[in-house]
Write an enzyme that holds these catalytic residues in place. Structure first.
Site, PDB file in Angstrom:
ATOM      1  N   TYR A   4     -31.223 -43.746 -12.719  1.00  0.00           N
ATOM      2  CA  TYR A   4     -30.969 -42.396 -12.623  1.00  0.00           C
ATOM      3  C   TYR A   4     -32.190 -41.553 -13.031  1.00  0.00           C
ATOM      4  CZ  TYR A   4     -29.475 -37.806 -14.525  1.00  0.00           C
ATOM      5  OH  TYR A   4     -29.301 -36.502 -14.666  1.00  0.00           O
ATOM      6  N   LYS A   7     -34.898 -39.234 -10.737  1.00  0.00           N
ATOM      7  CA  LYS A   7     -35.119 -37.754 -11.198  1.00  0.00           C
ATOM      8  C   LYS A   7     -36.370 -37.553 -11.648  1.00  0.00           C
ATOM      9  CE  LYS A   7     -30.805 -35.498 -11.709  1.00  0.00           C
ATOM     10  NZ  LYS A   7     -30.697 -34.565 -11.271  1.00  0.00           N
ATOM     11  N   GLU A  13     -33.297 -37.311 -19.778  1.00  0.00           N
ATOM     12  CA  GLU A  13     -33.489 -38.588 -19.562  1.00  0.00           C
ATOM     13  C   GLU A  13     -34.753 -39.124 -19.090  1.00  0.00           C
ATOM     14  OE1 GLU A  13     -31.004 -41.322 -19.559  1.00  0.00           O
ATOM     15  OE2 GLU A  13     -30.378 -40.041 -21.202  1.00  0.00           O
ATOM     16  N   THR A  18     -34.045 -33.512 -16.162  1.00  0.00           N
ATOM     17  CA  THR A  18     -33.294 -33.896 -17.354  1.00  0.00           C
ATOM     18  C   THR A  18     -34.138 -34.641 -18.447  1.00  0.00           C
ATOM     19  OG1 THR A  18     -31.730 -35.772 -17.779  1.00  0.00           O
ATOM     20  CG2 THR A  18     -33.019 -36.036 -15.903  1.00  0.00           C
TER      21      THR A  18
HETATM   22  P1  NAP Z   1     -21.309 -33.401 -12.587  1.00  0.00           P
HETATM   23  O1  NAP Z   1     -20.527 -32.526 -13.343  1.00  0.00           O
HETATM   24  O2  NAP Z   1     -21.511 -34.786 -12.602  1.00  0.00           O
HETATM   25  O3  NAP Z   1     -21.584 -32.870 -11.280  1.00  0.00           O
HETATM   26  C1  NAP Z   1     -22.453 -33.477 -10.174  1.00  0.00           C
HETATM   27  C2  NAP Z   1     -22.138 -32.664  -8.719  1.00  0.00           C
HETATM   28  O4  NAP Z   1     -22.938 -33.462  -7.840  1.00  0.00           O
HETATM   29  C3  NAP Z   1     -20.714 -32.647  -8.470  1.00  0.00           C
HETATM   30  O5  NAP Z   1     -20.484 -31.085  -7.512  1.00  0.00           O
HETATM   31  C4  NAP Z   1     -20.792 -33.769  -7.241  1.00  0.00           C
HETATM   32  O6  NAP Z   1     -19.790 -33.645  -6.338  1.00  0.00           O
HETATM   33  C5  NAP Z   1     -22.207 -33.615  -6.745  1.00  0.00           C
HETATM   34  N1  NAP Z   1     -22.666 -34.626  -5.955  1.00  0.00           N
HETATM   35  C6  NAP Z   1     -22.759 -35.810  -6.251  1.00  0.00           C
HETATM   36  N2  NAP Z   1     -23.084 -36.828  -5.152  1.00  0.00           N
HETATM   37  C7  NAP Z   1     -23.353 -35.750  -4.356  1.00  0.00           C
HETATM   38  C8  NAP Z   1     -24.039 -36.160  -3.029  1.00  0.00           C
HETATM   39  N3  NAP Z   1     -24.153 -37.399  -2.754  1.00  0.00           N
HETATM   40  N4  NAP Z   1     -24.015 -34.719  -2.257  1.00  0.00           N
HETATM   41  C9  NAP Z   1     -23.773 -33.695  -2.556  1.00  0.00           C
HETATM   42  N5  NAP Z   1     -23.207 -33.641  -4.047  1.00  0.00           N
HETATM   43  C10 NAP Z   1     -23.294 -34.594  -4.614  1.00  0.00           C
HETATM   44  O7  NAP Z   1     -22.957 -33.204 -13.005  1.00  0.00           O
HETATM   45  P2  NAP Z   1     -23.301 -31.850 -14.227  1.00  0.00           P
HETATM   46  O8  NAP Z   1     -23.197 -32.111 -15.728  1.00  0.00           O
HETATM   47  O9  NAP Z   1     -22.690 -30.536 -13.824  1.00  0.00           O
HETATM   48  O10 NAP Z   1     -24.945 -31.802 -14.056  1.00  0.00           O
HETATM   49  C11 NAP Z   1     -25.591 -30.923 -12.922  1.00  0.00           C
HETATM   50  C12 NAP Z   1     -26.855 -31.594 -12.770  1.00  0.00           C
HETATM   51  O11 NAP Z   1     -27.767 -31.362 -13.939  1.00  0.00           O
HETATM   52  C13 NAP Z   1     -26.927 -32.918 -12.104  1.00  0.00           C
HETATM   53  O12 NAP Z   1     -27.857 -33.019 -11.394  1.00  0.00           O
HETATM   54  C14 NAP Z   1     -27.425 -33.567 -13.308  1.00  0.00           C
HETATM   55  O13 NAP Z   1     -28.150 -34.901 -13.160  1.00  0.00           O
HETATM   56  C15 NAP Z   1     -28.218 -32.728 -14.106  1.00  0.00           C
HETATM   57  N6  NAP Z   1     -28.377 -32.737 -15.487  1.00  0.00           N
HETATM   58  C16 NAP Z   1     -27.166 -32.828 -16.349  1.00  0.00           C
HETATM   59  C17 NAP Z   1     -26.874 -32.668 -17.628  1.00  0.00           C
HETATM   60  C18 NAP Z   1     -25.892 -32.779 -18.665  1.00  0.00           C
HETATM   61  O14 NAP Z   1     -25.876 -32.859 -19.699  1.00  0.00           O
HETATM   62  N7  NAP Z   1     -24.791 -32.240 -18.030  1.00  0.00           N
HETATM   63  C19 NAP Z   1     -28.469 -32.657 -18.487  1.00  0.00           C
HETATM   64  C20 NAP Z   1     -29.707 -32.785 -17.628  1.00  0.00           C
HETATM   65  C21 NAP Z   1     -29.395 -32.593 -16.159  1.00  0.00           C
HETATM   66  P3  NAP Z   1     -18.327 -34.151  -6.601  1.00  0.00           P
HETATM   67  O15 NAP Z   1     -17.337 -33.016  -7.417  1.00  0.00           O
HETATM   68  O16 NAP Z   1     -17.731 -34.089  -4.999  1.00  0.00           O
HETATM   69  O17 NAP Z   1     -18.320 -35.303  -7.064  1.00  0.00           O
HETATM   70  O1  F7E Z   2     -24.068 -41.108 -22.924  1.00  0.00           O
HETATM   71  C1  F7E Z   2     -23.454 -43.580 -25.570  1.00  0.00           C
HETATM   72  C2  F7E Z   2     -24.572 -44.069 -24.364  1.00  0.00           C
HETATM   73  O2  F7E Z   2     -22.802 -40.626 -20.626  1.00  0.00           O
HETATM   74  C3  F7E Z   2     -24.668 -40.411 -24.241  1.00  0.00           C
HETATM   75  C4  F7E Z   2     -25.815 -36.934 -17.966  1.00  0.00           C
HETATM   76  O3  F7E Z   2     -25.161 -35.732 -17.986  1.00  0.00           O
HETATM   77  O4  F7E Z   2     -27.025 -36.354 -20.164  1.00  0.00           O
HETATM   78  C5  F7E Z   2     -26.024 -37.260 -19.636  1.00  0.00           C
HETATM   79  O5  F7E Z   2     -26.461 -38.404 -19.783  1.00  0.00           O
HETATM   80  C6  F7E Z   2     -24.962 -41.621 -25.063  1.00  0.00           C
HETATM   81  C7  F7E Z   2     -25.491 -42.764 -24.464  1.00  0.00           C
HETATM   82  O6  F7E Z   2     -24.806 -39.176 -21.374  1.00  0.00           O
HETATM   83  C8  F7E Z   2     -20.227 -44.336 -24.619  1.00  0.00           C
HETATM   84  O7  F7E Z   2     -25.018 -45.084 -24.508  1.00  0.00           O
HETATM   85  C9  F7E Z   2     -21.562 -44.721 -26.210  1.00  0.00           C
HETATM   86  O8  F7E Z   2     -26.665 -43.175 -25.239  1.00  0.00           O
HETATM   87  O9  F7E Z   2     -22.441 -38.906 -22.411  1.00  0.00           O
HETATM   88  P1  F7E Z   2     -23.400 -40.098 -21.758  1.00  0.00           P
HETATM   89  P2  F7E Z   2     -26.087 -39.464 -21.046  1.00  0.00           P
HETATM   90  O10 F7E Z   2     -26.288 -40.957 -20.537  1.00  0.00           O
HETATM   91  O11 F7E Z   2     -27.098 -38.953 -22.234  1.00  0.00           O
HETATM   92  C10 F7E Z   2     -28.221 -36.505 -19.499  1.00  0.00           C
HETATM   93  C11 F7E Z   2     -29.316 -35.750 -20.140  1.00  0.00           C
HETATM   94  C12 F7E Z   2     -28.203 -36.612 -17.969  1.00  0.00           C
HETATM   95  O12 F7E Z   2     -29.267 -35.999 -17.228  1.00  0.00           O
HETATM   96  C13 F7E Z   2     -27.188 -37.232 -17.450  1.00  0.00           C
HETATM   97  O13 F7E Z   2     -26.692 -36.575 -16.030  1.00  0.00           O
HETATM   98  O14 F7E Z   2     -23.261 -42.193 -25.539  1.00  0.00           O
HETATM   99  N1  F7E Z   2     -22.252 -43.979 -25.619  1.00  0.00           N
HETATM  100  N2  F7E Z   2     -20.303 -45.048 -25.778  1.00  0.00           N
HETATM  101  C14 F7E Z   2     -21.425 -43.853 -24.380  1.00  0.00           C
HETATM  102  N3  F7E Z   2     -21.577 -43.383 -23.077  1.00  0.00           N
HETATM  103  C15 F7E Z   2     -20.424 -43.089 -22.006  1.00  0.00           C
HETATM  104  N4  F7E Z   2     -20.542 -42.443 -21.164  1.00  0.00           N
HETATM  105  N5  F7E Z   2     -19.221 -43.834 -22.544  1.00  0.00           N
HETATM  106  C16 F7E Z   2     -19.134 -44.607 -23.666  1.00  0.00           C
HETATM  107  O15 F7E Z   2     -18.004 -44.981 -24.062  1.00  0.00           O
END
Ligand code: NAP
Ligand code: F7E
Length: 373
Positions: free
Chosen positions: A158, A162, A136, A134
């Site tokens: 988090y 990672k 992050e 990520t």
């Molecule tokens: P998501 O929608 O939150 O999905 C997370 C998945 O992980 C869900 O299927 C969840 O199952 C499963 N999970 C959570 N805890 C678990 C556990 N203890 N054992 C097995 N499975 C578990 O996330 P996403 O956006 O699809 O992201 C996919 C991956 O990419 C994650 O690893 C995330 O950290 C990473 N990532 C995401 C982004 C982004 O912007 N979306 C960017 C960079 C990296 P449930 O449905 O049961 O909750």
């Molecule tokens: O926040 C700000 C918050 O929670 C984005 C995950 O998929 O991407 C995701 O993490 C920004 C942050 O995503 C609210 O403070 C303001 O600066 O949508 P987010 P994230 O934290 O960037 C990365 C790449 C991952 O890997 C993660 O799994 O938005 N923000 N107001 C808020 N964020 C949330 N959630 N809610 C608010 O009300």
């Protein structure tokens, strides 16, 4: 068409659903890991679950958990996958401050457990491994735009978890010859994004505000800048990374950055009104400024749009501030472009437009349901 076998953890999540669709279209047999939960979380993949005749031999779900090494080993032993996509995670950055130990267990040790299963089952030279790393990891950024060579500075439990997983993949690659890749993905969104992430929270809530179902959108740090792309485009890269001769790590990003405030403005415009900001810091508020009658008329029909100029619909709630924030993320995906010929297909505006359209439709249906209750 491939007849490879893939195991996807996190198959019920946003990326899992898009990846499942992609792998099925390529002829894979897909196995997914699902957690036991009291209310099913399979909504995103129900089209495969409820069509067992169509997908009889190609799609299977297994109960297990990333915190449960025995379940992972059992599943991997049984299915002998050609590819594992480790997408499962406690993926919410803010929540990771409240549950740091659990987050470390799932996101850090969970990855180690799968890699150890691969090693102990003598699958190191058969099974290719994708790790959902990520942006992050960059946290307190060490360079204005971030690429594979930018040093990391994680800013949350988090991201720290990672980071452990990221280096574990590299260690298994170097120590045991595993084909393992880190996809360093910047934020990617869609209409299937969970509603607690900021983009979907905005499109979901503004759509319901427009229909009069909710009064206000409460946000945290609106100055944060993110590099947002579409999840559908990003899962293609997850697959591509595992099809190369050599395993490598890649940044995947759109190369554009925008603030949370700008996301709100664009989403509102997509619905049909503009926002005016007043005040500073925690006192900043967002008011409806102008309404586009043509757009509103076409989308809502008569009397269903509930806003007028001057309505205050956005407030700041400090609850959403994080103990340590990642202020700016801006990715440089040149390597993916040059080596894998990848670039995102969906523009920022198309992404927001798709999310708004889906949430307006959901809100409209909710209004109709409410009318008949
Ligand atoms: P998501 O929608 O939150 O999905 C997370 C998945 O992980 C869900 O299927 C969840 O199952 C499963 N999970 C959570 N805890 C678990 C556990 N203890 N054992 C097995 N499975 C578990 O996330 P996403 O956006 O699809 O992201 C996919 C991956 O990419 C994650 O690893 C995330 O950290 C990473 N990532 C995401 C982004 C982004 O912007 N979306 C960017 C960079 C990296 P449930 O449905 O049961 O909750
Ligand atoms: O926040 C700000 C918050 O929670 C984005 C995950 O998929 O991407 C995701 O993490 C920004 C942050 O995503 C609210 O403070 C303001 O600066 O949508 P987010 P994230 O934290 O960037 C990365 C790449 C991952 O890997 C993660 O799994 O938005 N923000 N107001 C808020 N964020 C949330 N959630 N809610 C608010 O009300």
């Amino acid at each position: 068409m491939s007849n490879k076998v893939a195991l996807v953890t996190g198959i019920t999540g946003q990326d899992g659903a898009y990846l499942l669709k992609l792998l099925m279209s390529k002829g894979y047999v897909v196995h997914g890991l699902r957690r036991r939960v009291s209310v099913p979380t399979t909504q995103r993949i129900d089209e495969y679950i409820f069509a067992p005749q169509e997908h009889h031999n190609e799609f299977h779900l297994h109960y297990g958990d990333l915190t449960d090494g025995l379940s992972l080993t059992r599943i991997i032993q049984r299915i002998q996958p050609d590819e594992i996509y480790n997408l499962g995670a406690q993926s919410h950055v803010h929540v990771s401050f409240d549950s740091p130990e659990y987050t470390a267990d799932v996101n850090g040790l969970g990855t180690l457990r799968i890699l150890e299963a691969i090693r102990n089952l003598d699958l190191t030279h058969k099974t290719r491994f994708y790790q959902a790393s990520t942006s992050e990891l960059y946290g307190k950024i060490q360079s204005p735009q971030q690429s594979e060579s930018t040093p990391f500075y994680p800013r949350s439990p988090y991201a720290v978890a990672k980071l452990f997983a990221y280096w574990t993949v590299i260690n298994y690659r170097e120590a045991y010859g595993l084909y393992g890749c880190n996809g360093i993905l910047f934020n990617h969104e869609s209409a299937m994004r969970g509603t607690s992430f900021v983009t979907r929270k905005i499109t979901y809530t503004l759509s319901r505000i427009a229909y009069g179902l909710i009064d206000k959108l409460y946000l945290g740090n609106m100055n944060a800048l993110r590099d947002w792309g579409h999840a559908r485009d990003y899962v293609e890269m997850q697959w591509l990374m595992l099809q190369q001769e050599q395993p490598e790590d890649y940044v995947i990003a759109s190369g554009e950055r925008r603030s949370v405030r700008e996301f709100v403005e664009v989403a509102a415009r997509e619905i049909g009104f503009s926002i005016e900001w007043r005040g500073q810091g925690v006192d900043e508020v967002g008011l409806v400024s102008e309404v586009d009658p043509e757009k509103i008329g076409a989308t809502f029909g008569k009397g269903r749009f509930k806003l007028k100029p001057g309505d205050e619909i956005v407030n700041i709630d400090p609850y959403y501030f994080r103990p340590t924030e990642v202020d700016v993320l801006w990715g440089d995906a040149s390597k993916a472009r040059e080596k894998l010929n990848w670039s995102p297909k969906t523009s920022f505006l198309e992404l927001v437009s798709e999310m708004v359209a889906e949430d307006l439709e959901q809100a409209r249906k909710q209004v109709v349901v409410n009318q008949y209750e």
